[in-house]
Enzyme design. Sequence first.
Site, PDB file in Angstrom:
ATOM      1  N   SER A 133       0.815  -1.211   0.000  1.00 18.48           N
ATOM      2  CA  SER A 133       0.000   0.000   0.000  1.00 18.48           C
ATOM      3  C   SER A 133       0.850   1.263   0.000  1.00 18.48           C
ATOM      4  O   SER A 133       0.439   2.292  -0.543  1.00 18.48           O
ATOM      5  CB  SER A 133      -0.939  -0.009   1.217  1.00 18.48           C
ATOM      6  OG  SER A 133      -0.194  -0.163   2.402  1.00 18.48           O
ATOM      7  N   GLU A 144       9.970  -9.500  -5.263  1.00 15.97           N
ATOM      8  CA  GLU A 144      10.528  -8.278  -4.655  1.00 15.97           C
ATOM      9  C   GLU A 144      12.032  -8.435  -4.420  1.00 15.97           C
ATOM     10  O   GLU A 144      12.811  -7.506  -4.651  1.00 15.97           O
ATOM     11  CB  GLU A 144       9.825  -7.985  -3.325  1.00 15.97           C
ATOM     12  CG  GLU A 144       8.386  -7.537  -3.500  1.00 15.97           C
ATOM     13  CD  GLU A 144       7.632  -7.390  -2.192  1.00 15.97           C
ATOM     14  OE1 GLU A 144       6.693  -6.590  -2.157  1.00 15.97           O
ATOM     15  OE2 GLU A 144       7.956  -8.076  -1.218  1.00 15.97           O
TER      16      GLU A 144
HETATM   17  C1  5RP Z   1       4.544  -7.399   0.000  1.00 10.88           C
HETATM   18  C2  5RP Z   1       5.482  -6.602   0.807  1.00 10.88           C
HETATM   19  C3  5RP Z   1       5.099  -5.190   1.110  1.00 10.88           C
HETATM   20  O1  5RP Z   1       6.076  -4.346   0.642  1.00 10.88           O
HETATM   21  C4  5RP Z   1       4.951  -5.070   2.595  1.00 10.88           C
HETATM   22  O2  5RP Z   1       3.955  -5.992   3.009  1.00 10.88           O
HETATM   23  C5  5RP Z   1       4.565  -3.664   3.009  1.00 10.88           C
HETATM   24  O3  5RP Z   1       3.260  -3.381   2.598  1.00 10.88           O
HETATM   25  P1  5RP Z   1       2.524  -2.038   3.009  1.00 10.88           P
HETATM   26  O4  5RP Z   1       3.202  -0.933   2.295  1.00 10.88           O
HETATM   27  O5  5RP Z   1       1.100  -2.271   2.545  1.00 10.88           O
HETATM   28  O6  5RP Z   1       2.605  -1.916   4.501  1.00 10.88           O
HETATM   29  O7  5RP Z   1       6.522  -7.038   1.223  1.00 10.88           O
HETATM   30  O8  5RP Z   1       5.007  -8.708  -0.168  1.00 10.88           O
END
Ligand code: 5RP
Length: 305
Positions: A100, A176
Amino acid sequence: MQRPGPFSTLYGRVLAPLPGRAGGAASGGGGSSWALPGSHVQPPGRALPGARGANGRDSDGVCPATSTMSKTEEAKRLAGRAAVEDHVRNNQVLGIGSGSTIVHAVQRIAERVKQESLSLICIPTSFQARQLILQYGLTLSDLDRHPEIDLAIDGADEVDADLNLIKGGGGCLTQEKIVAGYASRFIVVADFRKDSKNLGEQWHKGIPIEVIPMAYVPVSRAVTRKFGGAVELRMAVNKAGPVVTDNGNFILDWKFDQVHKWSEVNTAIKMIPGVVDTGLFINMAERVYFGMQDGSVSVREKPFC
Ligand code: 5RP
Protein backbone atom coordinates in the site's frame (compact mmCIF):
# COMPACT_ATOMS: atom_id res chain seq x y z
CA MET A 1 -23.62 -5.72 -28.88
CA GLN A 2 -22.13 -6.04 -25.43
CA ARG A 3 -24.39 -4.68 -22.72
CA PRO A 4 -22.53 -2.58 -20.16
CA GLY A 5 -22.78 -4.41 -16.85
CA PRO A 6 -21.30 -3.65 -13.47
CA PHE A 7 -17.86 -4.86 -14.56
CA SER A 8 -17.79 -3.70 -18.15
CA THR A 9 -17.04 -0.33 -19.65
CA LEU A 10 -17.85 1.45 -22.84
CA TYR A 11 -14.56 0.02 -24.11
CA GLY A 12 -15.99 -3.45 -23.64
CA ARG A 13 -13.13 -4.19 -21.22
CA VAL A 14 -13.73 -6.08 -18.05
CA LEU A 15 -12.56 -4.10 -15.07
CA ALA A 16 -11.48 -5.96 -11.99
CA PRO A 17 -11.17 -4.32 -8.59
CA LEU A 18 -7.71 -2.80 -8.10
CA PRO A 19 -5.45 -5.68 -7.15
CA GLY A 20 -4.62 -5.61 -3.51
CA ARG A 21 -3.98 -7.97 -0.66
CA ALA A 22 -7.39 -9.50 -1.15
CA GLY A 23 -6.79 -11.14 -4.50
CA GLY A 24 -3.97 -9.22 -6.12
CA ALA A 25 -0.42 -10.10 -5.37
CA ALA A 26 -1.21 -13.40 -3.76
CA SER A 27 -4.61 -14.93 -4.25
CA GLY A 28 -7.10 -14.81 -1.43
CA GLY A 29 -4.88 -12.76 0.87
CA GLY A 30 -6.61 -10.65 3.46
CA GLY A 31 -5.63 -7.49 5.28
CA SER A 32 -5.69 -3.87 4.29
CA SER A 33 -6.42 -2.90 0.72
CA TRP A 34 -3.51 -1.74 -1.40
CA ALA A 35 -5.77 0.34 -3.59
CA LEU A 36 -6.45 3.99 -3.19
CA PRO A 37 -9.96 4.21 -1.79
CA GLY A 38 -12.59 3.83 -4.46
CA SER A 39 -10.15 3.32 -7.31
CA HIS A 40 -10.41 0.64 -9.98
CA VAL A 41 -8.12 -0.71 -12.62
CA GLN A 42 -8.10 1.79 -15.44
CA PRO A 43 -7.04 1.39 -19.03
CA PRO A 44 -3.38 2.51 -19.19
CA GLY A 45 -2.87 6.22 -19.54
CA ARG A 46 -6.20 7.27 -18.10
CA ALA A 47 -6.29 9.77 -15.24
CA LEU A 48 -7.05 8.42 -11.81
CA PRO A 49 -9.50 9.90 -9.41
CA GLY A 50 -7.91 11.34 -6.30
CA ALA A 51 -4.49 11.99 -7.85
CA ARG A 52 -2.75 14.71 -5.87
CA GLY A 53 -0.38 17.37 -7.11
CA ALA A 54 3.13 17.97 -5.79
CA ASN A 55 1.72 20.36 -3.23
CA GLY A 56 -0.44 17.61 -1.74
CA ARG A 57 -3.64 19.00 -3.22
CA ASP A 58 -6.08 17.00 -5.27
CA SER A 59 -5.98 17.59 -9.02
CA ASP A 60 -8.94 19.95 -8.61
CA GLY A 61 -6.88 21.94 -6.10
CA VAL A 62 -8.86 20.97 -3.03
CA CYS A 63 -6.91 19.85 0.00
CA PRO A 64 -8.38 16.63 1.43
CA ALA A 65 -9.60 17.07 5.00
CA THR A 66 -6.96 15.59 7.27
CA SER A 67 -9.67 13.62 9.04
CA THR A 68 -10.36 11.70 5.82
CA MET A 69 -6.85 10.31 5.80
CA SER A 70 -5.60 8.32 8.78
CA LYS A 71 -2.24 9.19 10.32
CA THR A 72 -0.87 5.92 9.03
CA GLU A 73 -2.03 6.53 5.47
CA GLU A 74 -0.64 10.06 5.58
CA ALA A 75 2.67 8.68 6.89
CA LYS A 76 2.81 6.23 3.98
CA ARG A 77 2.12 9.04 1.56
CA LEU A 78 4.87 11.25 3.01
CA ALA A 79 7.42 8.45 2.92
CA GLY A 80 6.55 7.38 -0.62
CA ARG A 81 6.68 10.89 -2.01
CA ALA A 82 9.90 11.85 -0.19
CA ALA A 83 11.76 8.84 -1.58
CA VAL A 84 10.65 9.65 -5.11
CA GLU A 85 11.66 13.30 -4.69
CA ASP A 86 15.15 12.34 -3.52
CA HIS A 87 16.02 9.46 -5.82
CA VAL A 88 14.05 9.37 -9.06
CA ARG A 89 15.93 10.93 -11.98
CA ASN A 90 15.44 11.04 -15.74
CA ASN A 91 16.31 7.93 -17.80
CA GLN A 92 16.25 5.48 -14.90
CA VAL A 93 15.08 1.89 -14.88
CA LEU A 94 12.97 1.63 -11.72
CA GLY A 95 11.94 -1.41 -9.70
CA ILE A 96 8.40 -0.91 -8.43
CA GLY A 97 7.58 -2.66 -5.15
CA SER A 98 4.29 -4.00 -3.85
CA GLY A 99 1.94 -3.05 -1.05
CA SER A 100 0.00 0.00 0.00
CA THR A 101 2.88 2.42 0.64
CA ILE A 102 4.32 2.01 -2.84
CA VAL A 103 1.01 3.22 -4.29
CA HIS A 104 1.87 6.72 -3.05
CA ALA A 105 5.37 6.54 -4.53
CA VAL A 106 3.98 5.47 -7.91
CA GLN A 107 1.47 8.29 -7.78
CA ARG A 108 4.30 10.78 -7.30
CA ILE A 109 6.41 9.14 -10.02
CA ALA A 110 3.50 9.53 -12.44
CA GLU A 111 3.10 13.20 -11.50
CA ARG A 112 6.80 13.85 -12.06
CA VAL A 113 6.81 12.02 -15.39
CA LYS A 114 4.07 14.35 -16.52
CA GLN A 115 5.43 17.56 -15.00
CA GLU A 116 9.11 17.03 -15.88
CA SER A 117 8.74 14.84 -19.02
CA LEU A 118 10.84 12.16 -17.38
CA SER A 119 11.67 9.05 -19.34
CA LEU A 120 11.42 6.07 -16.97
CA ILE A 121 11.13 2.32 -17.37
CA CYS A 122 9.34 0.38 -14.62
CA ILE A 123 9.90 -3.25 -13.61
CA PRO A 124 7.14 -4.68 -11.39
CA THR A 125 7.60 -6.94 -8.35
CA SER A 126 4.12 -8.48 -8.49
CA PHE A 127 0.86 -8.59 -10.38
CA GLN A 128 -0.28 -5.69 -8.21
CA ALA A 129 2.79 -3.61 -9.13
CA ARG A 130 2.30 -4.41 -12.81
CA GLN A 131 -1.28 -3.18 -12.65
CA LEU A 132 -0.19 -0.08 -10.78
CA ILE A 133 2.37 0.75 -13.47
CA LEU A 134 -0.22 0.35 -16.21
CA GLN A 135 -2.88 2.18 -14.25
CA TYR A 136 -0.66 5.25 -13.90
CA GLY A 137 0.37 5.17 -17.56
CA LEU A 138 4.02 4.39 -16.80
CA THR A 139 6.28 2.37 -19.10
CA LEU A 140 6.20 -1.31 -18.18
CA SER A 141 9.15 -3.59 -18.86
CA ASP A 142 10.74 -6.74 -17.46
CA LEU A 143 14.10 -8.19 -16.51
CA ASP A 144 14.53 -9.82 -19.94
CA ARG A 145 14.70 -6.41 -21.57
CA HIS A 146 16.10 -4.48 -18.62
CA PRO A 147 18.20 -6.84 -16.47
CA GLU A 148 19.92 -3.94 -14.70
CA ILE A 149 17.80 -1.72 -12.50
CA ASP A 150 19.02 1.70 -11.36
CA LEU A 151 16.74 2.09 -8.38
CA ALA A 152 14.22 -0.16 -6.65
CA ILE A 153 11.66 1.33 -4.26
CA ASP A 154 9.54 -0.95 -2.08
CA GLY A 155 7.66 -1.13 1.21
CA ALA A 156 8.48 -3.36 4.19
CA ASP A 157 6.68 -5.02 7.05
CA GLU A 158 9.46 -4.30 9.54
CA VAL A 159 12.86 -2.61 9.50
CA ASP A 160 15.51 -3.19 12.19
CA ALA A 161 18.30 -0.89 13.36
CA ASP A 162 20.69 -2.32 10.72
CA LEU A 163 18.12 -1.92 7.92
CA ASN A 164 17.39 -5.62 7.75
CA LEU A 165 13.81 -6.14 6.64
CA ILE A 166 10.91 -8.51 6.94
CA LYS A 167 8.92 -8.44 3.72
CA GLY A 168 6.24 -10.59 2.18
CA GLY A 169 3.20 -9.58 4.20
CA GLY A 170 1.49 -9.39 0.83
CA GLY A 171 3.12 -12.57 -0.44
CA CYS A 172 5.30 -10.92 -3.10
CA LEU A 173 8.66 -11.52 -1.45
CA THR A 174 10.32 -13.59 -4.17
CA GLN A 175 9.82 -11.17 -7.02
CA GLU A 176 10.53 -8.28 -4.65
CA LYS A 177 13.86 -9.82 -3.69
CA ILE A 178 14.76 -10.51 -7.32
CA VAL A 179 14.07 -6.92 -8.35
CA ALA A 180 15.85 -5.43 -5.31
CA GLY A 181 18.75 -7.83 -5.84
CA TYR A 182 19.35 -6.66 -9.41
CA ALA A 183 19.02 -2.97 -8.52
CA SER A 184 22.04 -0.74 -7.98
CA ARG A 185 20.15 1.00 -5.18
CA PHE A 186 17.30 -0.25 -2.99
CA ILE A 187 15.24 2.31 -1.07
CA VAL A 188 12.44 1.41 1.35
CA VAL A 189 9.32 3.41 2.17
CA ALA A 190 7.35 2.70 5.33
CA ASP A 191 5.19 4.23 8.01
CA PHE A 192 6.21 4.66 11.65
CA ARG A 193 4.72 1.30 12.70
CA LYS A 194 7.44 -0.59 10.81
CA ASP A 195 10.35 0.89 12.76
CA SER A 196 12.02 -1.64 15.10
CA LYS A 197 15.29 -2.14 16.90
CA ASN A 198 15.12 -5.91 16.43
CA LEU A 199 13.02 -7.89 13.96
CA GLY A 200 9.89 -9.24 15.61
CA GLU A 201 9.35 -6.27 17.93
CA GLN A 202 6.68 -4.70 15.75
CA TRP A 203 5.75 -7.37 13.23
CA HIS A 204 4.13 -10.37 14.88
CA LYS A 205 2.98 -12.32 11.86
CA GLY A 206 6.28 -14.09 11.37
CA ILE A 207 8.77 -14.35 8.55
CA PRO A 208 7.14 -15.31 5.25
CA ILE A 209 8.74 -18.19 3.37
CA GLU A 210 7.63 -18.99 -0.17
CA VAL A 211 7.59 -22.74 -0.79
CA ILE A 212 6.84 -25.15 -3.61
CA PRO A 213 3.39 -26.53 -2.68
CA MET A 214 4.37 -30.22 -2.54
CA ALA A 215 7.06 -29.44 0.06
CA TYR A 216 5.19 -27.27 2.53
CA VAL A 217 4.93 -29.94 5.26
CA PRO A 218 8.59 -31.09 5.24
CA VAL A 219 9.78 -27.47 4.95
CA SER A 220 7.65 -26.50 7.97
CA ARG A 221 9.09 -29.37 9.98
CA ALA A 222 12.67 -28.57 8.94
CA VAL A 223 12.34 -24.89 9.92
CA THR A 224 10.92 -25.60 13.40
CA ARG A 225 13.37 -28.44 14.02
CA LYS A 226 16.34 -26.18 13.21
CA PHE A 227 15.18 -22.88 14.63
CA GLY A 228 12.18 -23.49 16.92
CA GLY A 229 9.04 -21.37 16.87
CA ALA A 230 5.96 -22.34 14.88
CA VAL A 231 5.12 -22.37 11.20
CA GLU A 232 1.70 -21.71 9.71
CA LEU A 233 0.52 -22.22 6.16
CA ARG A 234 -0.96 -18.87 5.14
CA MET A 235 -4.63 -19.36 4.40
CA ALA A 236 -6.67 -17.33 1.97
CA VAL A 237 -9.52 -15.14 3.12
CA ASN A 238 -11.80 -15.02 0.11
CA LYS A 239 -10.89 -18.43 -1.28
CA ALA A 240 -10.97 -21.89 0.23
CA GLY A 241 -7.49 -23.18 0.96
CA PRO A 242 -4.08 -21.55 1.05
CA VAL A 243 -2.87 -18.28 -0.41
CA VAL A 244 -1.28 -18.95 -3.80
CA THR A 245 1.48 -16.53 -4.80
CA ASP A 246 2.01 -14.86 -8.18
CA ASN A 247 4.46 -17.72 -8.82
CA GLY A 248 1.92 -20.45 -8.03
CA ASN A 249 3.48 -21.30 -4.67
CA PHE A 250 2.43 -21.36 -1.00
CA ILE A 251 3.50 -19.04 1.82
CA LEU A 252 4.57 -20.28 5.24
CA ASP A 253 4.69 -17.75 8.09
CA TRP A 254 7.40 -18.69 10.56
CA LYS A 255 6.71 -17.27 14.02
CA PHE A 256 10.15 -17.31 15.58
CA ASP A 257 10.51 -17.24 19.36
CA GLN A 258 13.96 -15.70 19.77
CA VAL A 259 16.31 -13.22 18.12
CA HIS A 260 18.54 -15.01 15.61
CA LYS A 261 21.56 -14.20 13.49
CA TRP A 262 19.33 -13.33 10.57
CA SER A 263 21.90 -13.60 7.84
CA GLU A 264 22.76 -17.17 8.86
CA VAL A 265 19.12 -18.13 9.34
CA ASN A 266 18.21 -16.73 5.93
CA THR A 267 20.94 -18.74 4.21
CA ALA A 268 20.05 -21.92 6.11
CA ILE A 269 16.34 -21.69 5.32
CA LYS A 270 17.07 -21.03 1.66
CA MET A 271 19.06 -24.29 1.58
CA ILE A 272 16.03 -26.38 2.66
CA PRO A 273 14.72 -28.24 -0.40
CA GLY A 274 11.39 -26.79 -1.47
CA VAL A 275 12.09 -23.26 -0.25
CA VAL A 276 11.89 -20.63 -2.99
CA ASP A 277 12.90 -17.62 -0.90
CA THR A 278 12.40 -15.95 2.45
CA GLY A 279 11.03 -12.57 3.44
CA LEU A 280 14.32 -11.73 5.19
CA PHE A 281 16.04 -8.97 3.24
CA ILE A 282 19.47 -8.85 4.82
CA ASN A 283 21.92 -6.08 4.01
CA MET A 284 19.98 -5.05 0.92
CA ALA A 285 18.35 -1.69 1.74
CA GLU A 286 20.58 1.39 1.68
CA ARG A 287 18.04 3.86 3.06
CA VAL A 288 14.59 3.78 4.64
CA TYR A 289 12.06 6.61 4.64
CA PHE A 290 9.69 6.43 7.60
CA GLY A 291 6.62 8.63 7.50
CA MET A 292 6.05 9.73 11.10
CA GLN A 293 2.93 10.44 13.12
CA ASP A 294 3.79 14.12 13.45
CA GLY A 295 3.88 14.61 9.68
CA SER A 296 7.66 14.50 9.34
CA VAL A 297 9.77 11.98 7.46
CA SER A 298 12.61 10.23 9.24
CA VAL A 299 15.42 8.81 7.12
CA ARG A 300 17.58 5.92 8.29
CA GLU A 301 20.78 5.10 6.43
CA LYS A 302 22.62 1.85 6.41
CA PRO A 303 25.15 1.90 9.25
CA PHE A 304 28.83 1.73 8.30
CA CYS A 305 30.22 -1.79 8.69
C1 5RP B 1 4.54 -7.40 0.00
C2 5RP B 1 5.48 -6.60 0.81
C3 5RP B 1 5.10 -5.19 1.11
O1 5RP B 1 6.08 -4.35 0.64
C4 5RP B 1 4.95 -5.07 2.59
O2 5RP B 1 3.96 -5.99 3.01
C5 5RP B 1 4.57 -3.66 3.01
O3 5RP B 1 3.26 -3.38 2.60
P1 5RP B 1 2.52 -2.04 3.01
O4 5RP B 1 3.20 -0.93 2.29
O5 5RP B 1 1.10 -2.27 2.54
O6 5RP B 1 2.61 -1.92 4.50
O7 5RP B 1 6.52 -7.04 1.22
O8 5RP B 1 5.01 -8.71 -0.17
